[in-house]
Write a protein that holds these residues in place. Structure first.
Motif, mmCIF file in Angstrom:
data_model
loop_
_atom_site.group_PDB
_atom_site.id
_atom_site.type_symbol
_atom_site.label_atom_id
_atom_site.label_comp_id
_atom_site.label_asym_id
_atom_site.label_seq_id
_atom_site.Cartn_x
_atom_site.Cartn_y
_atom_site.Cartn_z
ATOM 1 N N LEU A 140 -6.242 7.486 -4.592
ATOM 2 C CA LEU A 140 -6.122 6.890 -3.260
ATOM 3 C C LEU A 140 -7.203 5.834 -3.036
ATOM 4 O O LEU A 140 -6.957 4.800 -2.401
ATOM 5 N N HIS A 141 -8.374 6.070 -3.593
ATOM 6 C CA HIS A 141 -9.440 5.059 -3.527
ATOM 7 C C HIS A 141 -9.022 3.794 -4.281
ATOM 8 O O HIS A 141 -9.382 2.684 -3.873
ATOM 9 N N LEU A 196 -6.935 -3.759 -0.834
ATOM 10 C CA LEU A 196 -7.656 -4.189 0.368
ATOM 11 C C LEU A 196 -7.034 -3.581 1.622
ATOM 12 O O LEU A 196 -6.794 -4.253 2.628
ATOM 13 N N ILE A 197 -6.783 -2.286 1.528
ATOM 14 C CA ILE A 197 -6.231 -1.513 2.632
ATOM 15 C C ILE A 197 -7.309 -0.545 3.109
ATOM 16 O O ILE A 197 -7.872 0.204 2.302
ATOM 17 N N ASN A 239 -4.892 0.347 7.625
ATOM 18 C CA ASN A 239 -4.862 -1.033 8.086
ATOM 19 C C ASN A 239 -4.527 -1.887 6.876
ATOM 20 O O ASN A 239 -5.324 -1.983 5.934
ATOM 21 N N LEU A 240 -3.348 -2.504 6.888
ATOM 22 C CA LEU A 240 -2.925 -3.310 5.742
ATOM 23 C C LEU A 240 -3.796 -4.539 5.538
ATOM 24 O O LEU A 240 -3.844 -5.085 4.434
ATOM 25 N N ASP A 241 -4.470 -4.977 6.583
ATOM 26 C CA ASP A 241 -5.289 -6.181 6.510
ATOM 27 C C ASP A 241 -6.772 -5.830 6.526
ATOM 28 O O ASP A 241 -7.581 -6.492 7.186
ATOM 29 N N GLY A 242 -7.120 -4.798 5.789
ATOM 30 C CA GLY A 242 -8.489 -4.312 5.784
ATOM 31 C C GLY A 242 -9.344 -4.917 4.685
ATOM 32 O O GLY A 242 -9.031 -5.967 4.122
ATOM 33 N N THR A 243 -10.406 -4.201 4.346
ATOM 34 C CA THR A 243 -11.343 -4.663 3.329
ATOM 35 C C THR A 243 -11.525 -3.656 2.200
ATOM 36 O O THR A 243 -12.392 -3.825 1.347
#
Length: 212
Positions: free
Chosen positions: A57-58, A65-66, A37-41
């Motif tokens: 990856l983390h 903020l993905i 989700n590109l608009d994540g937290t």
């Protein structure tokens, strides 16, 4: 894959304004599933069988903020190359899918990230034209068990399958771990900038040609 280990993600269909993607890719060498989700937290579940890659990856998830879930099974008994590359391929495909026609995005992103003595500059463009300029000079062959040659292979795979232009420049650094982690952090922040929605563009494609 246990249900408790998985992030809750939207279906693979991406309605306008919901920039998510779910991509699976299976070959004779690897089986990779990525949801984002590109608009994540910045939530992340990464299980590739390659601990250092999971750590990187983390960094993409946290600093970009993905929300990111990566599950991979590969022939790591041979070496990490196939899994590392195929995770990059699948992640690039997921970026492209989540961005859709790229309407309204800023498109360009750049960041300079320090990590102790290391300093790395990233500039990227969701141009629709894959290109990588790679300027890292990593002094050791391995960080832990991770072959540092695979850093370039990972970014080649992302670039080719997300159709981005990416420039990576090492400005300073002598510690291999620091150089690589600064690279991923700078990439994440550049990615976040480029993928942001520009309210002044509304639903237009950020190109004088009208297409990316």
């Amino acid at each position: 894959m246990q249900t408790s280990d998985r992030l809750q993600v939207a279906p693979s269909y991406i309605p306008e304004g919901n920039r998510t993607a779910s991509v699976s890719r299976k070959t004779g060498e690897t089986d990779v599933h990525i949801s984002l989700n590109l608009d994540g937290t910045g939530q992340c579940v990464a299980k590739t069988g390659i601990p250092f890659l999971d750590h990187m990856l983390h960094q993409i998830s946290s600093h970009g903020l993905i929300d990111l879930e990566v599950q991979a099974i590969g022939d790591i008994e041979i070496d990490d190359h196939h899994t590392n590359e195929d995770v990059g391929i699948t992640l690039g495909m997921a970026f492209a899918k989540a961005l859709g026609d790229r309407k309204g995005i800023v498109r360009f992103g750049h960041f300079v990230a320090p990590l102790d003595e290391a300093l790395v500059q990233i500039a990227l463009d969701f141009s629709g034209r894959p290109h990588l300029s790679y300027g890292l000079e990593i002094p050791t062959q391995r960080v832990g068990t991770y072959d540092t040659q695979l850093v370039r292979e990972f970014f080649v795979a992302i670039v080719n399958h997300s159709q981005m232009t990416l420039h990576i420049r090492q400005l300073d650094g002598i510690n291999s771990h620091h150089i690589i982690e600064a690279t991923f952090k700078a990439f994440a922040r550049s990615l976040r900038m480029a993928a942001e929605i520009d309210p002044r563009r509304a639903h237009t494609i950020p190109s004088s040609k009208g297409v990316l």
